[in-house]
Motif scaffolding. Structure first.
Motif, PDB file in Angstrom:
ATOM      1  N   ASP A 124       0.949  -0.674  -0.133  1.00 26.39           N
ATOM      2  CA  ASP A 124       0.126  -0.127  -0.203  1.00 26.39           C
ATOM      3  C   ASP A 124       0.871   1.621   0.124  1.00 26.39           C
ATOM      4  N   GLY A 125       2.223   0.745   0.173  1.00 25.01           N
ATOM      5  CA  GLY A 125       2.976   1.956   0.049  1.00 25.01           C
ATOM      6  C   GLY A 125       4.719   1.584   0.296  1.00 25.01           C
ATOM      7  N   VAL A 126       5.481   3.268   0.589  1.00 24.53           N
ATOM      8  CA  VAL A 126       6.825   2.542   1.312  1.00 24.53           C
ATOM      9  C   VAL A 126       7.373   3.611   2.579  1.00 24.53           C
ATOM     10  N   GLU A 127       8.125   2.552   3.324  1.00 27.10           N
ATOM     11  CA  GLU A 127       7.733   3.742   4.577  1.00 27.10           C
ATOM     12  C   GLU A 127      10.145   3.488   3.987  1.00 27.10           C
ATOM     13  N   ILE A 128      10.758   4.903   3.523  1.00 33.82           N
ATOM     14  CA  ILE A 128      12.839   4.760   3.704  1.00 33.82           C
ATOM     15  C   ILE A 128      13.238   4.861   5.039  1.00 33.82           C
ATOM     16  N   HIS A 129      14.025   3.749   5.199  1.00 35.16           N
ATOM     17  CA  HIS A 129      14.346   3.166   6.232  1.00 35.16           C
ATOM     18  C   HIS A 129      15.888   4.270   6.121  1.00 35.16           C
ATOM     19  N   GLY A 130      15.332   5.674   6.661  1.00 32.95           N
ATOM     20  CA  GLY A 130      16.609   6.800   7.223  1.00 32.95           C
ATOM     21  C   GLY A 130      16.728   6.482   8.744  1.00 32.95           C
ATOM     22  N   ALA A 131      16.503   5.565   9.242  1.00 34.99           N
ATOM     23  CA  ALA A 131      17.459   5.883  10.664  1.00 34.99           C
ATOM     24  C   ALA A 131      18.560   4.721  10.697  1.00 34.99           C
ATOM     25  N   ASN A 132      18.820   4.621  12.663  1.00 31.17           N
ATOM     26  CA  ASN A 132      19.289   3.361  13.191  1.00 31.17           C
ATOM     27  C   ASN A 132      20.773   3.017  12.328  1.00 31.17           C
ATOM     28  N   GLY A 133      20.884   4.271  11.565  1.00 35.21           N
ATOM     29  CA  GLY A 133      22.935   3.929  11.896  1.00 35.21           C
ATOM     30  C   GLY A 133      22.929   3.088  10.554  1.00 35.21           C
ATOM     31  N   TYR A 134      21.735   3.107   9.332  1.00 34.93           N
ATOM     32  CA  TYR A 134      21.989   2.446   8.114  1.00 34.93           C
ATOM     33  C   TYR A 134      22.814   3.627   7.414  1.00 34.93           C
ATOM     34  N   LEU A 135      22.608   3.092   6.315  1.00 31.73           N
ATOM     35  CA  LEU A 135      23.378   3.895   5.308  1.00 31.73           C
ATOM     36  C   LEU A 135      22.846   5.160   5.227  1.00 31.73           C
ATOM     37  N   ILE A 136      21.255   5.479   4.997  1.00 34.95           N
ATOM     38  CA  ILE A 136      21.279   6.775   4.874  1.00 34.95           C
ATOM     39  C   ILE A 136      21.815   7.528   5.840  1.00 34.95           C
ATOM     40  N   ASP A 137      20.874   6.909   7.213  1.00 36.70           N
ATOM     41  CA  ASP A 137      21.707   7.459   8.536  1.00 36.70           C
ATOM     42  C   ASP A 137      23.154   8.015   8.687  1.00 36.70           C
ATOM     43  N   GLN A 138      24.120   7.016   8.011  1.00 40.58           N
ATOM     44  CA  GLN A 138      25.511   7.354   8.235  1.00 40.58           C
ATOM     45  C   GLN A 138      25.466   8.802   7.367  1.00 40.58           C
ATOM     46  N   PHE A 139      24.798   8.515   6.071  1.00 44.07           N
ATOM     47  CA  PHE A 139      25.229  10.079   5.382  1.00 44.07           C
ATOM     48  C   PHE A 139      24.933  11.171   6.824  1.00 44.07           C
ATOM     49  N   LEU A 140      23.738  11.333   6.872  1.00 40.93           N
ATOM     50  CA  LEU A 140      23.566  11.926   7.684  1.00 40.93           C
ATOM     51  C   LEU A 140      24.680  12.605   9.039  1.00 40.93           C
ATOM     52  N   LYS A 141      24.793  12.306   9.837  1.00 41.83           N
ATOM     53  CA  LYS A 141      25.979  11.775  10.509  1.00 41.83           C
ATOM     54  C   LYS A 141      26.725  12.094  10.349  1.00 41.83           C
ATOM     55  N   ASP A 142      27.715  13.335  11.224  1.00 43.11           N
ATOM     56  CA  ASP A 142      29.295  13.612  10.761  1.00 43.11           C
ATOM     57  C   ASP A 142      30.357  12.982  11.558  1.00 43.11           C
ATOM     58  N   GLY A 143      29.274  11.351  12.107  1.00 42.24           N
ATOM     59  CA  GLY A 143      30.363  10.489  13.128  1.00 42.24           C
ATOM     60  C   GLY A 143      30.794   9.829  12.396  1.00 42.24           C
ATOM     61  N   THR A 144      29.830   9.430  10.719  1.00 41.89           N
ATOM     62  CA  THR A 144      29.813   8.686   9.907  1.00 41.89           C
ATOM     63  C   THR A 144      30.262   9.100   8.929  1.00 41.89           C
ATOM     64  N   ASN A 145      30.204  10.579   8.567  1.00 43.00           N
ATOM     65  CA  ASN A 145      29.945  11.131   7.017  1.00 43.00           C
ATOM     66  C   ASN A 145      31.446  12.192   7.847  1.00 43.00           C
ATOM     67  N   LYS A 146      32.392  11.338   6.484  1.00 45.44           N
ATOM     68  CA  LYS A 146      33.750  12.534   7.080  1.00 45.44           C
ATOM     69  C   LYS A 146      33.900  12.942   5.568  1.00 45.44           C
ATOM     70  N   ARG A 147      33.059  12.658   4.173  1.00 54.00           N
ATOM     71  CA  ARG A 147      33.178  12.915   3.107  1.00 54.00           C
ATOM     72  C   ARG A 147      33.489  14.640   2.826  1.00 54.00           C
ATOM     73  N   THR A 148      33.962  14.694   1.298  1.00 50.14           N
ATOM     74  CA  THR A 148      34.610  16.280   1.221  1.00 50.14           C
ATOM     75  C   THR A 148      34.184  16.441   0.009  1.00 50.14           C
ATOM     76  N   ASP A 149      33.354  16.011  -0.480  1.00 53.13           N
ATOM     77  CA  ASP A 149      32.646  15.794  -1.565  1.00 53.13           C
ATOM     78  C   ASP A 149      31.496  16.403  -1.896  1.00 53.13           C
TER      79      ASP A 149
END
Length: 368
Positions: free
Chosen positions: A178-203
């Motif tokens: 009936d629909g979709v929930e995107i998992h952006g929580a709990n330290g998985y990939l999307i959350d890893q991009f969001l948080k500065d403790g896991t994302n040290k990219r310079t691009d």
């Protein structure tokens, strides 16, 4: 129950309009990893269909986290939505839930660095925004194990992952969700991009807030190219330390993110308030303000009791309440909450892997 108490409780069992969907009550079954997919195909099976159908009285079921590719898998025997066998398996589940009058969204998942080489294509390293190992464990056929050190995604690989989210969303539609929930929580990939403790990219996907929220928004846009916005939600965990993903100033990340999601017209945000499965007050955060920053529905999650759920809804701090572990051991949780009846205790040793034991054999209120 007194007349006054019954009147107060009515809000929990009142209908709710979620986009085009009319939910019969405000009780949401949260995503619950159970590691019971068919072992060789990672496709849902008849036992999974029975499990979800038993819980179809929830206002909305959000499926267990479902990996969009093999690369997105982090735990043994979790289901996917990237093969025809998996689509057919999920169709069994959605048909079973619909036959009982229920509604079900799929949660789309890429674990990023929270994986093990034995689960990855060709035994490769898990992928992540940055090559920082997580101080956490995963669940393998042999038992618990430390996760493997990831490699940083190349810039030219990111469009491929976003395209895989889109394909997974298309597959979910074919499977009858009936629909979709995107998992952006709990330290998985999307959350890893969001948080500065896991994302040290310079691009363009690291550093400033607008860069760190870019991946989440591009994934959202990919899903919205398949599904109507009224049938898409996202799960977020601003302050949870789950899977070793932390940010130095969560408000500066999550308010702009939620405001951008609100402009896209998503049906809901599903917010873990506090530490996932732990203290609600682990760190200060204005969850009420986050709710106000979003025009759609707000699903509150984490350690909610019947009493706290009713109080929260009455105060307008949430629109829907998600229950997790209580749904594991109480297939008829809605009825039990309505009657304020005793609850079955969950058996922790049967949470992950196994068969019907601790899965579909919990008694309902009417059982002897």
């Amino acid at each position: 129950m007194t007349t006054a108490a019954a009147a107060e409780a009515d809000i929990l069992f009142s209908p709710f309009e979620l986009g085009y969907l009319r939910l019969p009550n405000r009780i949401v079954m949260a995503p619950l990893t159970r590691s019971r997919a068919t072992k060789d195909t990672l496709a849902p099976n008849d036992l999974n269909a029975e499990y979800y159908a038993q819980r179809a009285s929830a206002g909305l079921i959000i499926s267990e986290a479902t990996q969009i590719t093999q690369e997105g898998q982090g735990y043994v025997w979790t289901p996917g939505i990237y093969s025809e066998a998996q689509v057919e398996g999920w169709r069994k589940v959605t048909n079973a839930v619909h036959a009982e009058g229920g509604l079900i969204f799929i949660q789309l998942w890429h674990v990023g660095r929270v994986s093990h080489v034995s689960l990855q294509p060709g035994g490769g390293a898990p992928v992540a925004p940055s090559a920082i190992p997580a101080k956490t464990q995963t669940f393998l056929a042999s038992g618990r194990a430390d996760v493997s050190t990831p490699r940083a995604l190349r810039l030219d690989e990111i469009p491929r992952i976003i395209a895989e989210y889109k394909t997974a969303a298309e597959n979910a539609k074919r499977a009858g969700f009936d629909g979709v929930e995107i998992h952006g929580a709990n330290g998985y990939l999307i959350d890893q991009f969001l948080k500065d403790g896991t994302n040290k990219r310079t691009d363009s996907y690291g550093g400033p807030i607008e860069n760190r929220i870019r991946f989440a928004l591009e994934v959202t846009d990919a899903v919205l190219s398949v599904w109507d916005k009224a049938r898409v939600g996202i799960r977020l965990s601003p302050v949870s330390p789950a899977n070793d993903a932390l940010d130095s100033d969560p408000a500066k990340v999550f308010f702009p993110l939620v405001e951008a999601l609100s402009r896209r017209g998503l049906a809901y945000i599903h917010v873990i308030e506090g530490a996932t499965g732990g203290p609600r007050d682990i760190a200060p955060f204005d969850f009420v303000g986050l709710h106000k920053a979003f025009r759609g529905a707000y699903i509150a999650n984490n350690a909610y009791t019947r009493e706290l759920a009713i109080e929260t809804l009455q105060a307008g701090r949430a629109d829907l309440i998600a229950f997790g572990k209580l749904f594991i051991s109480n297939p008829d949780l809605v009825e039990r909450l309505r009657e304020n009846a005793p609850l079955n205790a969950p058996h922790l040793e049967t949470f992950y892997g196994g068969d019907a034991l601790g899965y579909t054999d919990y008694p309902a209120l009417g059982d002897a």
